[in-house]
Write an enzyme that holds these catalytic residues in place. Structure first.
Site, PDB file in Angstrom:
ATOM      1  N   HIS A 110      -6.744  -6.487  -0.120  1.00 57.53           N
ATOM      2  CA  HIS A 110      -5.570  -5.621   0.028  1.00 57.53           C
ATOM      3  C   HIS A 110      -4.406  -6.285   0.775  1.00 57.53           C
ATOM      4  CE1 HIS A 110      -3.992  -1.608  -0.503  1.00 57.53           C
ATOM      5  NE2 HIS A 110      -3.860  -1.375   0.789  1.00 57.53           N
TER       6      HIS A 110
ATOM      7  N   SER B 108       0.838  -1.201   0.000  1.00 59.20           N
ATOM      8  CA  SER B 108       0.000   0.000   0.000  1.00 59.20           C
ATOM      9  C   SER B 108       0.874   1.253   0.000  1.00 59.20           C
ATOM     10  CB  SER B 108      -0.966  -0.058   1.193  1.00 59.20           C
ATOM     11  OG  SER B 108      -2.027   0.841   1.046  1.00 59.20           O
TER      12      SER B 108
ATOM     13  N   ASP C 241      -9.242  -6.153  -4.283  1.00 58.65           N
ATOM     14  CA  ASP C 241      -8.380  -5.118  -3.710  1.00 58.65           C
ATOM     15  C   ASP C 241      -8.924  -3.718  -3.960  1.00 58.65           C
ATOM     16  OD1 ASP C 241      -6.101  -3.812  -2.687  1.00 58.65           O
ATOM     17  OD2 ASP C 241      -4.740  -5.227  -3.668  1.00 58.65           O
TER      18      ASP C 241
END
Length: 306
Positions: free
Chosen positions: A286, A119, A259
């Site tokens: 994610h 991320s 995601d």
């Protein structure tokens, strides 16, 4: 089988603008002197802490790859600076790049290492890689955007798939400036259970990640904002698309079928990075490192070792 060697430490980090001494806390799985190239993990958020990346230790126990996790400044067990809340001139990408360089040197691995970023950590990893550091061998960008404008557009498409009553709660609190309310947090969590981590119940390490942000939201709120899809912080205009051609390290791109880092936000990395491979995890959102842990470790280890 011998027990896994685990060490913890702190690296002094000089940040004159902080007005006080700063330290970066880290944990090492395995032996940095083993001869195997180490992997340093960059957590998301910003401000999420290392906890939810603990499954990366499987790379050490199963494949002999030393792994370093750390809490970025303002997070977890590293120095906190709540007095800098809202100070966008202090909380910058450059600050975290300097912290990474400082830690690599402290550990003595700056001449040969790999980077994994999830991320925000993938965004930071990409920013590190475009500078073409001599010691960076391989890069893993997991569940990360190349352009925050595209990220917000994609996240809002997903948001519109939530039940209408949840969408109404989100909008009302965002309009009223009450995003710190428990009702807003509960509505946000319904998004996260679909698109952040689909393991039910939420793994302890993910709960610890949320606790890190809740205990000190300084970095997350200053750079990101109240939630993954309501981005009001200094990163809202960030983009690296036009610089991606500078990444010369072989790069593995990862995202999940569900995601919040949708295919459209990952695609610029695949198009622009010269040596890029892309793997999508079909049962993940994610956090495929938790949602499909065994396959994830297999994919990562093959990329790093072969």
């Amino acid at each position: 089988m011998a027990s896994l060697k685990i060490t913890e430490g702190e690296a002094d980090f000089s940040v004159p603008a902080a007005g006080k001494a700063c330290k970066t806390w880290y944990k090492v799985f395995g032996d940095l002197k083993s001869g195997a190239r180490p992997l340093i993990g960059l957590h998301g958020g910003p401000g999420a802490g290392h906890n939810y990346l603990m499954s990366l230790e499987d790379l050490t126990s199963k494949h002999g790859i030393p792994v370093i996790l750390y809490d970025q400044l303002g997070t977890g067990r590293s120095t906190h600076l709540q007095e800098k809340n809202g100070d966008t001139s202090f909380w910058t990408i450059d600050l975290f790049l300097r912290e990474l360089d400082n830690l690599l040197k402290h550990l003595g691995i700056q001449e040969d290492y790999d980077v994994f970023g999830n991320s925000w950590g993938g965004m930071l990893g990409a920013e590190h890689a475009v500078r073409q550091p001599v010691g960076l061998h391989r890069l893993v960008i997991a569940d990360s955007p190349a352009d925050m404008g595209m990220w917000v557009m994609a996240a809002n498409k997903l948001r519109r798939q939530l039940p209408q009553e949840v969408q109404d709660v989100l909008k009302r609190h965002e309009d009223d400036g009450t995003t710190d309310s428990s009702e807003y947090e509960e509505a946000v969590m319904s998004f996260y259970k679909r698109h952040l981590c689909r393991v039910c119940p939420m793994p302890e390490e993910v709960v610890a990640m949320f606790d890190n942000i809740k205990m000190d939201p300084t970095v997350y709120h200053t750079m990101n904002g109240p939630s993954e899809f309501y981005v009001t912080g200094s990163l809202k205009d960030w983009a690296i698309v036009e610089r991606l051609h500078k990444i010369n390290a072989p790069t593995l791109l990862i995202n999940g079928r569900y995601d919040e880092a949708t295919d459209e936000v990952v695609e610029p990395y695949f198009e622009k990075v010269g040596k890029a491979k892309w793997v999508t995890f079909t049962e993940s959102s994610h956090m495929p490192h938790l949602e499909e842990r065994d396959r994830f470790i297999d994919v990562i280890s093959r990329f790093l070792k072969y």
